[in-house]
Design a protein around this motif. Sequence first.
Motif, PDB file in Angstrom:
ATOM      1  N   ILE A 109       0.809  -1.257   0.063  1.00  0.00           N
ATOM      2  CA  ILE A 109       0.297  -0.044  -0.281  1.00  0.00           C
ATOM      3  C   ILE A 109       0.710   1.333  -0.161  1.00  0.00           C
ATOM      4  CG2 ILE A 109      -1.503   1.568   1.235  1.00  0.00           C
ATOM      5  CD1 ILE A 109      -2.616  -1.530   0.377  1.00  0.00           C
ATOM      6  N   PRO A 110       0.622   2.788  -1.624  1.00  0.00           N
ATOM      7  CA  PRO A 110       1.566   3.348  -1.269  1.00  0.00           C
ATOM      8  C   PRO A 110       1.680   4.517  -0.152  1.00  0.00           C
ATOM      9  CG  PRO A 110       1.103   2.162  -3.526  1.00  0.00           C
ATOM     10  CD  PRO A 110       0.676   1.915  -2.461  1.00  0.00           C
ATOM     11  N   ALA A 111       2.124   5.210   0.568  1.00  0.00           N
ATOM     12  CA  ALA A 111       2.113   6.289   1.750  1.00  0.00           C
ATOM     13  C   ALA A 111       1.000   6.772   0.901  1.00  0.00           C
ATOM     14  CB  ALA A 111       3.271   6.980   1.965  1.00  0.00           C
ATOM     15  N   ILE A 112       1.139   7.570  -0.182  1.00  0.00           N
ATOM     16  CA  ILE A 112      -0.154   8.302  -0.738  1.00  0.00           C
ATOM     17  C   ILE A 112      -1.563   7.882  -0.297  1.00  0.00           C
ATOM     18  CG2 ILE A 112       0.309   8.084  -3.276  1.00  0.00           C
ATOM     19  CD1 ILE A 112      -0.406  11.118  -1.878  1.00  0.00           C
ATOM     20  N   GLU A 113      -1.352   6.567  -0.495  1.00  0.00           N
ATOM     21  CA  GLU A 113      -2.984   5.850  -0.385  1.00  0.00           C
ATOM     22  C   GLU A 113      -3.135   5.689   0.534  1.00  0.00           C
ATOM     23  OE1 GLU A 113      -3.779   2.424  -2.667  1.00  0.00           O
ATOM     24  OE2 GLU A 113      -2.367   2.942  -4.091  1.00  0.00           O
ATOM     25  N   GLN A 114      -2.327   6.010   1.573  1.00  0.00           N
ATOM     26  CA  GLN A 114      -2.983   5.816   3.089  1.00  0.00           C
ATOM     27  C   GLN A 114      -3.144   7.942   3.418  1.00  0.00           C
ATOM     28  OE1 GLN A 114      -0.077   4.401   5.896  1.00  0.00           O
ATOM     29  NE2 GLN A 114       0.498   3.055   4.023  1.00  0.00           N
ATOM     30  N   THR A 115      -2.599   8.721   2.484  1.00  0.00           N
ATOM     31  CA  THR A 115      -3.024  10.286   2.752  1.00  0.00           C
ATOM     32  C   THR A 115      -3.853  10.476   2.055  1.00  0.00           C
ATOM     33  OG1 THR A 115      -0.637  10.712   2.508  1.00  0.00           O
ATOM     34  CG2 THR A 115      -1.978  12.307   1.669  1.00  0.00           C
ATOM     35  N   TYR A 116      -4.349   9.664   0.843  1.00  0.00           N
ATOM     36  CA  TYR A 116      -6.379   9.791   0.509  1.00  0.00           C
ATOM     37  C   TYR A 116      -7.117   9.460   1.135  1.00  0.00           C
ATOM     38  CZ  TYR A 116      -3.549  10.645  -3.914  1.00  0.00           C
ATOM     39  OH  TYR A 116      -3.202  11.268  -5.407  1.00  0.00           O
ATOM     40  N   SER A 117      -6.577   8.449   2.359  1.00  0.00           N
ATOM     41  CA  SER A 117      -7.919   7.444   2.601  1.00  0.00           C
ATOM     42  C   SER A 117      -7.688   8.818   4.352  1.00  0.00           C
ATOM     43  CB  SER A 117      -7.017   6.349   3.686  1.00  0.00           C
ATOM     44  OG  SER A 117      -8.044   5.353   4.627  1.00  0.00           O
ATOM     45  N   ALA A 118      -6.374   8.937   5.015  1.00  0.00           N
ATOM     46  CA  ALA A 118      -6.713  10.483   5.621  1.00  0.00           C
ATOM     47  C   ALA A 118      -8.196  11.932   5.264  1.00  0.00           C
ATOM     48  CB  ALA A 118      -5.152  10.689   6.197  1.00  0.00           C
ATOM     49  N   GLY A 119      -7.496  11.827   4.112  1.00  0.00           N
ATOM     50  CA  GLY A 119      -8.679  12.899   3.347  1.00  0.00           C
ATOM     51  C   GLY A 119      -9.820  12.039   2.967  1.00  0.00           C
TER      52      GLY A 119
END
Length: 192
Positions: A109-119
Motif C-alpha cells: 500500500i503506497p504512502a500516498i494512498e494512506q494520505t488519501y484515506s486520511a483525507g
Amino acid sequence: MPDPNPQALDFLLTRRSRPAKTLTTPVPTREELAPILQAALRAPDHGKLEPWRLIVLEKPALNRLAGLVKDRGAALGIDPDKITKNHDQFAHADLAVAVIEAPVIAEKIPAIEQTYSAGAVCLQLLNAALASGWGANWLSGWASHDRLFIEKGLGLAPHERVAGFIHIGTERAAPPERPRPDIEEKVTWVSQ
C-alpha cells in the motif's frame, strides 16, 4: 439492479460546509458525536491499515492550542494577520476533531494512498456531522503543518501529520450558496 438511496444522493448534491466562524454552542455531546466519529472511520482504507486516528478537541484544549499558535507564529515570524486567523480558528471554536494521518509501513500500500484515506476520513466526518444536523467545516492553516505545534500541541509522533481540523457546532446563519463546478468543464468521457 441498483438499489438507489435518493435521500443520500440529494444530501450529497446539496451539502454545504458551514464556515467555522459561524458555529456556536451547543456542540454535540460525546454520545451524539460517537456515531459521527464511527461514520468517519468507515472511510475507504486500502489494505485495512487504518492509517489515521482522531483527537477530539474540547474548549479547554482549543484555548490551549490558540495560545500555542500565538507563541509559534511569533517565533516563526509569521505575518500577524495569519497568526490571528489561525489563532481565532481555535479560540472561537467550541469543538473540533483533529484527523491525524498515521501512516503504516506496508509493502503493498503506497504512502500516498494512506494520505488519501486520511483525507477521506476528513470528508466522511464533515459529511456525517452535516447529515446529523450540525454545522461543520474542514480547516487546516499554517500551524497544522508546523512540526513543533503539532508535536507539542497534539502529541503527534514524528511520522504523523494533521489531515485537517473538523469544526462542529450549531450553525448561527446559513451561508449563501456559492457557484459550483460546471460538469461540462470538469468531466471527460472516454469511450475507447
